[in-house]
Design a protein around this motif. Sequence first.
Motif, PDB file in Angstrom:
ATOM      1  N   PRO A  71       0.835  -1.209   0.000  1.00  0.00           N
ATOM      2  CA  PRO A  71       0.000   0.000   0.000  1.00  0.00           C
ATOM      3  C   PRO A  71       0.867   1.255   0.000  1.00  0.00           C
ATOM      4  N   GLY A  72       0.221   2.380  -0.187  1.00  0.00           N
ATOM      5  CA  GLY A  72       0.935   3.647  -0.118  1.00  0.00           C
ATOM      6  C   GLY A  72       1.086   4.301  -1.470  1.00  0.00           C
ATOM      7  N   PRO A  73       1.492   5.562  -1.473  1.00  0.00           N
ATOM      8  CA  PRO A  73       1.588   6.320  -2.717  1.00  0.00           C
ATOM      9  C   PRO A  73       2.893   6.057  -3.469  1.00  0.00           C
ATOM     10  N   VAL A  74       2.884   6.397  -4.737  1.00  0.00           N
ATOM     11  CA  VAL A  74       4.109   6.484  -5.534  1.00  0.00           C
ATOM     12  C   VAL A  74       4.450   7.972  -5.638  1.00  0.00           C
ATOM     13  N   ILE A  75       5.620   8.347  -5.150  1.00  0.00           N
ATOM     14  CA  ILE A  75       6.051   9.742  -5.201  1.00  0.00           C
ATOM     15  C   ILE A  75       6.922   9.931  -6.438  1.00  0.00           C
ATOM     16  N   TRP A  76       6.474  10.806  -7.343  1.00  0.00           N
ATOM     17  CA  TRP A  76       7.196  11.056  -8.594  1.00  0.00           C
ATOM     18  C   TRP A  76       7.737  12.480  -8.527  1.00  0.00           C
ATOM     19  N   VAL A  77       9.061  12.614  -8.501  1.00  0.00           N
ATOM     20  CA  VAL A  77       9.716  13.912  -8.353  1.00  0.00           C
ATOM     21  C   VAL A  77      10.367  14.298  -9.675  1.00  0.00           C
ATOM     22  N   ALA A  78      10.002  15.467 -10.197  1.00  0.00           N
ATOM     23  CA  ALA A  78      10.574  15.966 -11.446  1.00  0.00           C
ATOM     24  C   ALA A  78      10.722  17.473 -11.351  1.00  0.00           C
ATOM     25  N   PRO A  79      11.737  18.044 -11.988  1.00  0.00           N
ATOM     26  CA  PRO A  79      11.937  19.496 -11.907  1.00  0.00           C
ATOM     27  C   PRO A  79      10.736  20.259 -12.455  1.00  0.00           C
ATOM     28  N   ALA A  80      10.465  21.409 -11.865  1.00  0.00           N
ATOM     29  CA  ALA A  80       9.327  22.226 -12.295  1.00  0.00           C
ATOM     30  C   ALA A  80       9.510  22.718 -13.722  1.00  0.00           C
ATOM     31  N   TRP A  81      10.753  22.849 -14.189  1.00  0.00           N
ATOM     32  CA  TRP A  81      11.004  23.360 -15.534  1.00  0.00           C
ATOM     33  C   TRP A  81      11.000  22.261 -16.604  1.00  0.00           C
ATOM     34  N   GLU A  82      10.806  21.009 -16.206  1.00  0.00           N
ATOM     35  CA  GLU A  82      10.785  19.903 -17.166  1.00  0.00           C
ATOM     36  C   GLU A  82       9.544  20.009 -18.054  1.00  0.00           C
ATOM     37  N   LYS A  83       9.739  20.049 -19.372  1.00  0.00           N
ATOM     38  CA  LYS A  83       8.625  20.220 -20.303  1.00  0.00           C
ATOM     39  C   LYS A  83       7.834  18.928 -20.500  1.00  0.00           C
ATOM     40  N   ASP A  84       8.527  17.792 -20.462  1.00  0.00           N
ATOM     41  CA  ASP A  84       7.849  16.511 -20.672  1.00  0.00           C
ATOM     42  C   ASP A  84       7.219  16.045 -19.366  1.00  0.00           C
ATOM     43  N   ALA A  85       5.907  16.117 -19.288  1.00  0.00           N
ATOM     44  CA  ALA A  85       5.183  15.689 -18.088  1.00  0.00           C
ATOM     45  C   ALA A  85       4.441  14.389 -18.379  1.00  0.00           C
ATOM     46  N   LEU A  86       4.253  13.588 -17.347  1.00  0.00           N
ATOM     47  CA  LEU A  86       3.499  12.345 -17.513  1.00  0.00           C
ATOM     48  C   LEU A  86       2.058  12.662 -17.890  1.00  0.00           C
ATOM     49  N   PHE A  87       1.520  11.868 -18.812  1.00  0.00           N
ATOM     50  CA  PHE A  87       0.128  11.994 -19.232  1.00  0.00           C
ATOM     51  C   PHE A  87      -0.667  10.955 -18.456  1.00  0.00           C
ATOM     52  N   ALA A  88      -1.436  11.417 -17.472  1.00  0.00           N
ATOM     53  CA  ALA A  88      -2.107  10.497 -16.544  1.00  0.00           C
ATOM     54  C   ALA A  88      -2.948   9.433 -17.259  1.00  0.00           C
ATOM     55  N   PRO A  89      -3.770   9.770 -18.286  1.00  0.00           N
ATOM     56  CA  PRO A  89      -4.539   8.715 -18.960  1.00  0.00           C
ATOM     57  C   PRO A  89      -3.646   7.655 -19.602  1.00  0.00           C
ATOM     58  N   GLY A  90      -2.410   8.046 -19.967  1.00  0.00           N
ATOM     59  CA  GLY A  90      -1.506   7.075 -20.556  1.00  0.00           C
ATOM     60  C   GLY A  90      -0.998   6.046 -19.568  1.00  0.00           C
ATOM     61  N   LEU A  91      -1.116   6.349 -18.266  1.00  0.00           N
ATOM     62  CA  LEU A  91      -0.715   5.391 -17.240  1.00  0.00           C
ATOM     63  C   LEU A  91      -1.747   4.291 -17.034  1.00  0.00           C
ATOM     64  N   ALA A  92      -2.963   4.531 -17.510  1.00  0.00           N
ATOM     65  CA  ALA A  92      -4.035   3.543 -17.339  1.00  0.00           C
ATOM     66  C   ALA A  92      -3.622   2.220 -17.982  1.00  0.00           C
ATOM     67  N   GLY A  93      -3.814   1.152 -17.260  1.00  0.00           N
ATOM     68  CA  GLY A  93      -3.420  -0.165 -17.737  1.00  0.00           C
ATOM     69  C   GLY A  93      -2.005  -0.544 -17.352  1.00  0.00           C
ATOM     70  N   LEU A  94      -1.188   0.450 -16.972  1.00  0.00           N
ATOM     71  CA  LEU A  94       0.178   0.171 -16.546  1.00  0.00           C
ATOM     72  C   LEU A  94       0.288   0.147 -15.025  1.00  0.00           C
ATOM     73  N   CYS A  95      -0.461   1.038 -14.380  1.00  0.00           N
ATOM     74  CA  CYS A  95      -0.419   1.145 -12.930  1.00  0.00           C
ATOM     75  C   CYS A  95      -1.624   1.969 -12.483  1.00  0.00           C
ATOM     76  N   ALA A  96      -1.781   2.110 -11.176  1.00  0.00           N
ATOM     77  CA  ALA A  96      -2.904   2.878 -10.626  1.00  0.00           C
ATOM     78  C   ALA A  96      -2.472   4.332 -10.501  1.00  0.00           C
ATOM     79  N   SER A  97      -2.814   5.147 -11.511  1.00  0.00           N
ATOM     80  CA  SER A  97      -2.344   6.536 -11.531  1.00  0.00           C
ATOM     81  C   SER A  97      -2.904   7.363 -10.378  1.00  0.00           C
ATOM     82  N   GLU A  98      -4.050   6.933  -9.793  1.00  0.00           N
ATOM     83  CA  GLU A  98      -4.621   7.696  -8.690  1.00  0.00           C
ATOM     84  C   GLU A  98      -3.775   7.600  -7.425  1.00  0.00           C
ATOM     85  N   ARG A  99      -2.817   6.703  -7.387  1.00  0.00           N
ATOM     86  CA  ARG A  99      -1.933   6.581  -6.235  1.00  0.00           C
ATOM     87  C   ARG A  99      -0.636   7.362  -6.407  1.00  0.00           C
ATOM     88  N   PHE A 100      -0.536   8.153  -7.488  1.00  0.00           N
ATOM     89  CA  PHE A 100       0.661   8.943  -7.726  1.00  0.00           C
ATOM     90  C   PHE A 100       0.553  10.303  -7.039  1.00  0.00           C
TER      91      PHE A 100
END
Length: 207
Positions: free
Chosen positions: A56-85
Amino acid sequence: MSRPHALLTRAPHQARPALSVMGELSFAQMRVHELCGRARRTLAAWVAGAVQAAAPGPVIWVAPAWEKDALFAPGLAGLCASERFVFVHPTRPEDVLWTLEEVLRSGAAPLVVGDLPGLPGLTQVRRLHLAAETGAAASGGRPLGLLLTPGQTGGAPGVESRWRLDPAHRPEAAGWRLTRLRARTAPVRDWQVRQGAAGPELAGATG
């Protein structure tokens, strides 16, 4: 006169508990590992799915604020539980690794991912290993750290293992090439990964 303690022993080295993602793709827990290659974020999502199934517990994803490439939450569907990020975006370069270290030390999350703009130094990686061990002792869990680094070969010093994932899609099916670039107890090796009915799976070694 007391007998001096032996410095060497023939007893086998005690292996750390490991998280199995698929087949030989596994990660020693309470340690920090490096992911590189064009599909490194996809590989991190696969690891997140395995962690979420085990703890159990969250997944903590740390990325610089200036990073242009951000994760696309719908793209995580089927790979993992994006609501726990939980996404954290430090505004200063030095705060990225500081955040990773503090989260690992707390033991509050089973997986901490650092999407780094460059390679960390050896001292920084060692601090992350120690933080993961401290977090395990504090929480009773087995926190795992992933460092996502740019480029095709990685090179962060002192990591427990280094893996590369690149897309190798075909018209009829999705696919990837997975390479174990470094591991303490295993050789360099390549695999083909295919998208199966239940998710990605190793289709066989290529070298």
